[in-house]
Design a protein around this motif. Structure first.
Motif, PDB file in Angstrom:
ATOM      1  N   VAL A   4       0.936  -1.192  -0.037  1.00 43.76           N
ATOM      2  CA  VAL A   4       0.016  -0.088   0.114  1.00 43.76           C
ATOM      3  C   VAL A   4       0.745   1.076   0.199  1.00 43.76           C
ATOM      4  N   GLY A   5       2.091   1.242   0.710  1.00 42.44           N
ATOM      5  CA  GLY A   5       2.629   2.312   0.871  1.00 42.44           C
ATOM      6  C   GLY A   5       3.506   2.715  -0.348  1.00 42.44           C
ATOM      7  N   LEU A   6       4.030   1.647  -1.068  1.00 41.18           N
ATOM      8  CA  LEU A   6       4.744   1.837  -2.447  1.00 41.18           C
ATOM      9  C   LEU A   6       3.610   2.369  -3.318  1.00 41.18           C
ATOM     10  N   LEU A   7       2.460   1.913  -3.174  1.00 38.11           N
ATOM     11  CA  LEU A   7       1.248   2.456  -4.313  1.00 38.11           C
ATOM     12  C   LEU A   7       1.122   3.989  -3.960  1.00 38.11           C
ATOM     13  N   ILE A   8       1.077   4.362  -2.722  1.00 41.72           N
ATOM     14  CA  ILE A   8       0.816   5.821  -2.430  1.00 41.72           C
ATOM     15  C   ILE A   8       2.048   6.461  -2.883  1.00 41.72           C
ATOM     16  N   ALA A   9       3.031   5.910  -2.662  1.00 39.05           N
ATOM     17  CA  ALA A   9       4.338   6.741  -2.966  1.00 39.05           C
ATOM     18  C   ALA A   9       4.412   7.127  -4.332  1.00 39.05           C
ATOM     19  N   THR A  10       4.146   6.222  -5.294  1.00 40.09           N
ATOM     20  CA  THR A  10       4.155   6.313  -6.645  1.00 40.09           C
ATOM     21  C   THR A  10       2.566   6.664  -7.323  1.00 40.09           C
ATOM     22  N   GLY A  11       1.704   7.338  -6.266  1.00 35.24           N
ATOM     23  CA  GLY A  11       0.221   7.351  -6.838  1.00 35.24           C
ATOM     24  C   GLY A  11       0.111   8.559  -8.033  1.00 35.24           C
ATOM     25  N   MET A  12       0.918   9.532  -8.062  1.00 41.28           N
ATOM     26  CA  MET A  12       0.829  10.271  -9.134  1.00 41.28           C
ATOM     27  C   MET A  12       1.125   9.528 -10.555  1.00 41.28           C
ATOM     28  N   ILE A  13       2.179   8.689 -10.640  1.00 41.67           N
ATOM     29  CA  ILE A  13       2.278   8.112 -11.770  1.00 41.67           C
ATOM     30  C   ILE A  13       1.599   6.946 -11.932  1.00 41.67           C
ATOM     31  N   ILE A  14       0.753   6.328 -11.200  1.00 39.49           N
ATOM     32  CA  ILE A  14      -0.215   5.310 -11.429  1.00 39.49           C
ATOM     33  C   ILE A  14      -1.433   5.856 -11.794  1.00 39.49           C
ATOM     34  N   ALA A  15      -1.716   7.205 -11.063  1.00 43.59           N
ATOM     35  CA  ALA A  15      -3.048   7.749 -11.622  1.00 43.59           C
ATOM     36  C   ALA A  15      -2.708   8.209 -12.957  1.00 43.59           C
ATOM     37  N   ARG A  16      -1.992   8.707 -13.168  1.00 45.82           N
ATOM     38  CA  ARG A  16      -1.763   9.203 -14.723  1.00 45.82           C
ATOM     39  C   ARG A  16      -1.942   8.189 -15.700  1.00 45.82           C
ATOM     40  N   LYS A  49       4.553  13.083   6.738  1.00 47.21           N
ATOM     41  CA  LYS A  49       4.982  12.320   7.609  1.00 47.21           C
ATOM     42  C   LYS A  49       4.651  10.827   7.615  1.00 47.21           C
ATOM     43  N   ASN A  50       3.574  10.536   7.325  1.00 49.87           N
ATOM     44  CA  ASN A  50       2.849   9.135   7.210  1.00 49.87           C
ATOM     45  C   ASN A  50       3.120   8.395   5.886  1.00 49.87           C
ATOM     46  N   ILE A  51       3.446   9.143   4.988  1.00 50.11           N
ATOM     47  CA  ILE A  51       3.423   8.694   3.651  1.00 50.11           C
ATOM     48  C   ILE A  51       4.933   8.959   3.003  1.00 50.11           C
ATOM     49  N   ILE A  52       4.850  10.374   2.643  1.00 50.08           N
ATOM     50  CA  ILE A  52       6.168  10.850   1.701  1.00 50.08           C
ATOM     51  C   ILE A  52       7.548  10.349   2.217  1.00 50.08           C
ATOM     52  N   GLU A  53       7.670  10.726   3.357  1.00 45.46           N
ATOM     53  CA  GLU A  53       9.056  10.458   4.153  1.00 45.46           C
ATOM     54  C   GLU A  53       9.397   9.080   4.229  1.00 45.46           C
ATOM     55  N   LYS A  54       8.615   8.187   4.269  1.00 41.63           N
ATOM     56  CA  LYS A  54       8.961   6.830   4.540  1.00 41.63           C
ATOM     57  C   LYS A  54       9.474   6.028   3.339  1.00 41.63           C
ATOM     58  N   PHE A  55       9.544   6.830   2.179  1.00 42.10           N
ATOM     59  CA  PHE A  55      10.132   6.075   1.107  1.00 42.10           C
ATOM     60  C   PHE A  55      11.719   6.864   0.533  1.00 42.10           C
ATOM     61  N   ASP A  56      12.279   5.779   0.045  1.00 40.09           N
ATOM     62  CA  ASP A  56      13.699   6.290  -0.264  1.00 40.09           C
ATOM     63  C   ASP A  56      13.742   6.923  -1.787  1.00 40.09           C
ATOM     64  N   GLN A  57      13.515   8.582  -1.795  1.00 37.30           N
ATOM     65  CA  GLN A  57      13.163   9.263  -3.075  1.00 37.30           C
ATOM     66  C   GLN A  57      14.009  10.156  -2.773  1.00 37.30           C
ATOM     67  N   SER A  58      14.261  10.811  -4.352  1.00 35.33           N
ATOM     68  CA  SER A  58      15.050  12.064  -4.008  1.00 35.33           C
ATOM     69  C   SER A  58      14.387  13.370  -3.603  1.00 35.33           C
ATOM     70  N   PRO A  59      14.884  14.245  -2.953  1.00 37.49           N
ATOM     71  CA  PRO A  59      14.115  15.452  -2.660  1.00 37.49           C
ATOM     72  C   PRO A  59      13.194  15.926  -3.846  1.00 37.49           C
ATOM     73  N   GLU A  60      13.609  15.790  -5.047  1.00 30.18           N
ATOM     74  CA  GLU A  60      12.893  16.500  -6.083  1.00 30.18           C
ATOM     75  C   GLU A  60      11.526  15.624  -6.383  1.00 30.18           C
ATOM     76  N   VAL A  61      11.589  14.449  -6.204  1.00 26.32           N
ATOM     77  CA  VAL A  61      10.464  13.339  -6.514  1.00 26.32           C
ATOM     78  C   VAL A  61       9.618  13.584  -4.977  1.00 26.32           C
ATOM     79  N   LYS A  62      10.103  13.769  -3.980  1.00 22.54           N
ATOM     80  CA  LYS A  62       9.305  13.977  -2.816  1.00 22.54           C
ATOM     81  C   LYS A  62       8.625  15.263  -3.029  1.00 22.54           C
ATOM     82  N   LYS A  63       9.220  16.130  -3.580  1.00 20.34           N
ATOM     83  CA  LYS A  63       8.758  17.640  -3.537  1.00 20.34           C
ATOM     84  C   LYS A  63       7.470  17.422  -4.521  1.00 20.34           C
ATOM     85  N   GLN A  64       7.589  16.733  -5.724  1.00 25.73           N
ATOM     86  CA  GLN A  64       6.576  16.486  -6.738  1.00 25.73           C
ATOM     87  C   GLN A  64       5.454  15.819  -6.090  1.00 25.73           C
TER      88      GLN A  64
END
Length: 85
Positions: A4-16, A49-64
């Protein structure tokens, strides 16, 4: 990482992708994302705190990802769908 967490972290990509390929799946997916946003009280700090920070992504991806969630929250407020009816 849980699925679920992985799905959320890449949510915008999946949604598109779903929006382009299958509108019904896109709508169902976005309903789930809205529920996750509601569970975090439409609070971007909670989402971060609950979603975005839990994943190893670059600061730019986290910002997006943060910007994507913020835009969804704004849309939910505009459409007055902060709570499920």
């Amino acid at each position: 990482r849980n699925r679920v967490g992985l799905l959320i972290a890449t949510g915008m990509i999946i949604a598109r992708k779903k929006r382009k390929e299958n509108i019904a799946e896109y709508i169902l997916y976005m309903w789930q994302v809205e529920d996750i946003i509601r569970a975090n009280n439409l609070n971007i700090t909670n989402v971060e705190k609950n979603i975005i920070e839990k994943f190893d992504q670059s600061p730019e991806v986290k910002k997006q990802i943060r910007e994507w969630y913020e835009s969804l929250m704004e849309m939910m407020v505009t459409e007055t769908i902060q709570t499920k009816k």
